[in-house]
Design a protein around this motif. Structure first.
Motif, PDB file in Angstrom:
ATOM      1  N   GLU A  65       0.621  -1.054   0.114  1.00 14.61           N
ATOM      2  CA  GLU A  65       0.196   0.252  -0.416  1.00 14.61           C
ATOM      3  C   GLU A  65       1.329   1.135   0.280  1.00 14.61           C
ATOM      4  O   GLU A  65       0.028   2.249  -0.783  1.00 14.61           O
ATOM      5  N   TRP A  66       1.719   1.606   0.797  1.00 16.16           N
ATOM      6  CA  TRP A  66       2.789   2.609   1.004  1.00 16.16           C
ATOM      7  C   TRP A  66       4.202   1.821  -0.165  1.00 16.16           C
ATOM      8  O   TRP A  66       4.967   0.803   0.837  1.00 16.16           O
ATOM      9  N   ILE A  67       5.199   2.485  -0.906  1.00 12.74           N
ATOM     10  CA  ILE A  67       6.247   2.322  -0.902  1.00 12.74           C
ATOM     11  C   ILE A  67       6.995   3.846  -1.353  1.00 12.74           C
ATOM     12  O   ILE A  67       5.962   4.463  -2.191  1.00 12.74           O
ATOM     13  N   SER A  68       7.803   3.958  -0.668  1.00 15.37           N
ATOM     14  CA  SER A  68       7.803   5.621  -1.528  1.00 15.37           C
ATOM     15  C   SER A  68       9.578   5.700  -1.259  1.00 15.37           C
ATOM     16  O   SER A  68      10.747   4.960  -0.601  1.00 15.37           O
ATOM     17  N   ARG A  69      10.444   7.176  -1.581  1.00 12.27           N
ATOM     18  CA  ARG A  69      12.229   7.342  -1.524  1.00 12.27           C
ATOM     19  C   ARG A  69      12.527   6.052  -2.160  1.00 12.27           C
ATOM     20  O   ARG A  69      14.225   6.119  -0.825  1.00 12.27           O
ATOM     21  N   ILE A  70      12.625   5.585  -3.154  1.00 11.69           N
ATOM     22  CA  ILE A  70      13.289   4.808  -3.903  1.00 11.69           C
ATOM     23  C   ILE A  70      15.019   5.442  -4.349  1.00 11.69           C
ATOM     24  O   ILE A  70      15.291   6.288  -4.937  1.00 11.69           O
ATOM     25  N   GLU A  71      15.650   4.790  -3.708  1.00 15.22           N
ATOM     26  CA  GLU A  71      17.083   5.131  -3.738  1.00 15.22           C
ATOM     27  C   GLU A  71      18.269   3.710  -4.145  1.00 15.22           C
ATOM     28  O   GLU A  71      18.100   2.829  -3.357  1.00 15.22           O
ATOM     29  N   ALA A  72      19.056   4.147  -4.555  1.00 12.07           N
ATOM     30  CA  ALA A  72      20.745   3.006  -4.864  1.00 12.07           C
ATOM     31  C   ALA A  72      21.760   3.678  -4.205  1.00 12.07           C
ATOM     32  O   ALA A  72      22.048   4.313  -3.258  1.00 12.07           O
ATOM     33  N   ASP A 127      22.528  -2.993  -3.886  1.00  8.87           N
ATOM     34  CA  ASP A 127      21.075  -3.166  -2.970  1.00  8.87           C
ATOM     35  C   ASP A 127      20.907  -1.847  -3.297  1.00  8.87           C
ATOM     36  O   ASP A 127      20.978  -0.731  -3.548  1.00  8.87           O
ATOM     37  N   TRP A 128      19.330  -1.793  -3.110  1.00  5.66           N
ATOM     38  CA  TRP A 128      18.284  -0.409  -3.170  1.00  5.66           C
ATOM     39  C   TRP A 128      17.884  -0.468  -1.845  1.00  5.66           C
ATOM     40  O   TRP A 128      18.282  -1.548  -0.719  1.00  5.66           O
ATOM     41  N   SER A 129      17.084   1.258  -1.367  1.00  6.68           N
ATOM     42  CA  SER A 129      17.097   1.625   0.213  1.00  6.68           C
ATOM     43  C   SER A 129      15.261   2.260  -0.481  1.00  6.68           C
ATOM     44  O   SER A 129      15.471   2.644  -0.883  1.00  6.68           O
ATOM     45  N   ARG A 134      16.341  -2.718   3.348  1.00 10.56           N
ATOM     46  CA  ARG A 134      16.928  -2.875   2.050  1.00 10.56           C
ATOM     47  C   ARG A 134      16.279  -3.280   1.282  1.00 10.56           C
ATOM     48  O   ARG A 134      15.920  -4.710   1.898  1.00 10.56           O
ATOM     49  N   ILE A 135      16.765  -3.784  -0.356  1.00  7.61           N
ATOM     50  CA  ILE A 135      16.425  -4.464  -0.897  1.00  7.61           C
ATOM     51  C   ILE A 135      18.257  -4.715  -1.764  1.00  7.61           C
ATOM     52  O   ILE A 135      18.632  -4.798  -2.195  1.00  7.61           O
ATOM     53  N   CYS A 136      17.587  -6.135  -1.468  1.00  7.77           N
ATOM     54  CA  CYS A 136      18.891  -6.794  -1.934  1.00  7.77           C
ATOM     55  C   CYS A 136      19.255  -7.163  -2.899  1.00  7.77           C
ATOM     56  O   CYS A 136      18.262  -7.041  -3.575  1.00  7.77           O
ATOM     57  N   ALA A 137      20.722  -7.272  -3.530  1.00 10.00           N
ATOM     58  CA  ALA A 137      20.629  -7.969  -5.426  1.00 10.00           C
ATOM     59  C   ALA A 137      19.438  -9.068  -5.929  1.00 10.00           C
ATOM     60  O   ALA A 137      19.201  -9.824  -6.470  1.00 10.00           O
TER      61      ALA A 137
END
Length: 701
Positions: A54-61, A67-69, A82-85
């Motif tokens: 329902e909520w996702i925002s402020r996506i960054e490498a 990885d992403w945050s 953190r979203i890992c590879a």
């Protein structure tokens, strides 16, 4: 169109190999709003879905990482992850307590204008350039007051959105230690402001002091007279020292190590770079703006001798684009003028960007931009269902009157025949009538595409460009600052009445070419557009029907209830009950000019405030056709899909009835049409003639 994809953000890995696209969908079948995070291989276009919530925002490498945050809600409120590879997700900040932000005025610490209520643990964050240090912001409720009785020093509408809170800014070091840098209370009025909720801090290199990451953030600092004011603090995170102080760059970094700025007005506007030596380098005349909220990208590549910047074109065809500024020249990424490059992100380490290419009638698609060669690679549509829809025809237009010029678009009816004359609907909101697909910033809950399908000409008209005129720019500044040197009537003229004059100029031009029937013209707008709609129907006899969405201004009662009396004092010279100011109010305020209205006005509101109600009640007192619709527990941009559908349907039927004399035939709507027919009979009988004599117009339109 309610379920059309809306791209919220993009991000790109440091090496430029992968991109992220954040897309929001509204689903009528579930009555839910959902966000999807998609990773794209920028070489092949291959995609994988990383996250749905329902909520996702402020996506960054995350710098120096694969990885992403992201900020997302995975069942514990909105937290930092953190979203890992390999796609695995884990918390980056543990134990952040949550506060409510959103549409609930009784429990939220801050209101949202666009989204449903969510509980937030982490509000915002930012990585140091090396990826080792992290700042993040949180908030918490403090000293909650009992829900029965409150003593309020400054009671303003709405009176039920007061939740004392404290926002906090924290810094995490590579060893995991955390430091509380600053706090701020938000309890001095019914709209508490969370100071550390949006880009509370920024990272920059400390000139002449090596590569130590320096954090620039806001902090409350006591003044000599005992007041607390916000001031920028500078922290060298390795040394842990705020000394020595240094001058923060107050603009956008240029390709030569200086700061970019725009000088001049109108056709004389030019892009310049002010170097540290004091020298000013001029690149020449421009027809765009940089550093705007709609095109914020700014990244330099010193080793390559250029920078890339999001560009907002405000003359000619209004659109977003991408420019490259080198040592000596400006180059634009080549895109057809009927398309925009929106939501661009550029890689740190390689001159590559990912953008969304879209148009008024062109659904969004992902493109890779090679910033060396300024070439594009198509990576496919966001949603193929919309790519297959037959496009409506849109034409970019500009209209002129004396020294005034506005831009916009004309959306032609399906099956348009040259020489035929059609009813028209003017759409106004500000400067966002541009080449973006089903753009919610101007679309709101107006069925613009459906109107075109039903035989209306839809005329998108932007606000006059502030930077084209010195006096207009000063008038807007004075409006925002609540003080200045221009007379109040001049501010009213430049900020509101000039815009109304341009509607007349546009419709006259379209009528002269035979496209529009000038006896069947309506107008719609929300927020700023609602202000203009209310002014337009009281300052001009052009419009036969209107829809005013969740806005209003110049309401006499709001002089006291909404905290805007300093502005109205500046505009009118006093309150509406001040004899010396009364004439000024009567010349501008819609409430005092209800007798001038020749349009049937539909009001749609997410919040019932004085500024929304006063004008409606004045119209009813004058026996003018008006209807007020209220959507409880909603936000300024309606976020509940079923409410958006209701609002769109009501607009469709209202305009069909008043401009085409048509009714839906739905027996469920029998009472609705009975009301509307009664209003139409009153209008035909001119029942308002004795109740509300018209006021003279301050300008001849």
């Amino acid at each position: 169109m309610i379920e059309a994809p809306h791209v919220l953000e993009t991000a790109i890995s440091g090496d430029g190999q992968r991109g992220l696209v954040l897309v929001r969908y509204d689903d009528l079948s579930t009555n839910q709003r959902t966000r999807y995070l998609i990773e794209v291989d920028l070489q092949t276009g291959a995609r994988r879905h990383l996250l749905k919530a329902e909520w996702i925002s402020r996506i960054e490498a995350i710098p120096n990482s694969e990885d992403w945050s992201v900020l997302t809600d995975q069942g514990e409120g909105v937290q930092l992850y953190r979203i890992c590879a390999d796609g695995q997700i884990s918390r980056l900040v543990a134990g952040a307590s949550t506060v409510l932000i959103g549409a609930d005025p009784r429990r939220a610490v801050l209101m949202s204008t666009t989204e449903a209520s969510h509980r937030f643990g982490v509000l915002d964050y930012g990585w140091a350039p090396d990826g080792r240090y992290l700042w993040y912001s949180t908030a918490r409720v403090v000293d909650p007051l009992p829900g029965v009785f409150q003593v309020m020093e400054n009671p303003l509408e709405p009176l039920d959105s007061y939740v004392p809170n404290q926002s906090e800014l924290r810094l995490r070091s590579p060893d995991g230690n955390e430091r509380l840098l600053a706090t701020a209370r938000g309890e001095d009025r019914p709209y508490p402001t969370i100071v550390y909720g949006a880009q509370a801090a920024t990272w920059q290199a400390k000139t002449g002091q090596g590569n130590e990451p320096v954090l620039v953030y806001k902090a409350l600092v006591p003044t000599a007279d005992g007041r607390l004011v916000f001031s920028l603090r500078h922290l060298g995170v390795i040394s842990g020292s705020h000394e020595p102080p240094f001058q923060e760059a107050s603009g956008i970094h240029g390709p030569n190590g200086g700061t970019l700025e725009i000088s001049g007005f109108g056709a004389e506007r030019a892009l310049r770079e002010r170097l540290s030596s004091g020298e000013v380098k001029t690149f020449g005349p421009i027809d765009f703006e940089i550093g705007t909220a709609l095109a914020p990208l700014a990244r330099t590549y010193p080793s390559l001798g250029f920078g890339v910047y999001g560009a907002r074109y405000r003359t000619g065809v209004v659109r977003n684009g991408l420019i490259r500024v080198s040592k000596d020249q400006i180059d634009s990424v080549p895109v057809s003028h009927d398309l925009s490059l929106s939501q661009c992100s550029a890689a740190d380490l390689q001159p590559v960007a990912v953008c969304i290419r879209e148009g008024l009638n062109a659904p969004p698609e992902i493109v890779r931009v090679d910033l060396r060669t300024l070439t594009l690679r198509d990576l496919g549509a966001i949603d193929e269902r919309y790519a297959r829809l037959p496009a409506l025809k849109a034409e970019a237009r500009a209209w002129h009157k004396d020294d005034l010029t506005v831009s916009g678009f004309v959306l032609l009816p399906r099956g348009y025949r040259k020489g035929a004359s059609y009813p028209a609907i003017v759409v106004t909101h500000g400067g966002d009538a541009d080449n973006r697909f089903v753009n919610p910033e101007i679309q709101w809950s107006y069925p613009l595409q459906q109107w075109s399908e039903r035989g209306f000409v839809v005329v998108y008209i932007n606000d006059l460009v502030q930077s084209d005129n010195v006096e207009r720019l000063e008038a807007f500044r004075q409006w925002f600052a609540k003080k200045g040197t221009l007379p109040g009537d001049k501010v009213v003229q430049r900020v509101w009445l000039d815009q109304v004059a341009m509607f007349k100029a546009a419709i006259d031009a379209l009528a002269q070419e035979g496209l529009v029937d000038p006896s069947r013209v309506g107008i719609v707008g929300y927020s700023r557009g609602s202000q203009i709609v209310n002014m337009a129907v009281t300052q001009s006899d052009l419009f036969r029907v209107a829809s005013s969405g969740d806005g209003g201004y110049f309401a006499p009662s709001s002089y006291w209830t909404e905290g805007i009396n300093p502005t109205q004092q500046m505009l009118f010279g006093g309150s509406p009950y001040d004899a010396a100011a009364r004439k000024n109010w009567e010349r501008a305020a819609p409430v005092f000019r209800a007798g001038n209205v020749r349009a049937a006005v539909l009001f749609q509101a997410a919040r019932v405030l004085s500024s929304r109600v006063d004008f409606f009640q004045a119209l009813r007192a004058c026996k003018k056709p008006a209807e007020f619709g209220f959507f409880p527990d909603e936000t300024h941009l309606l976020h509940v899909p079923s409410n958006r559908a209701v609002a769109m349907t009501q607009n469709l039927e209202w305009f069909d009835f008043w401009l085409k004399g048509e009714e839906s035939g739905d027996p469920v709507k029998a009472q609705q049409y009975m009301r509307w027919r009664r209003m139409r009979n009153d209008l035909a009988a001119d029942a308002s003639k004795e109740a509300c004599p018209p006021q003279p117009a301050p300008n001849a339109f």
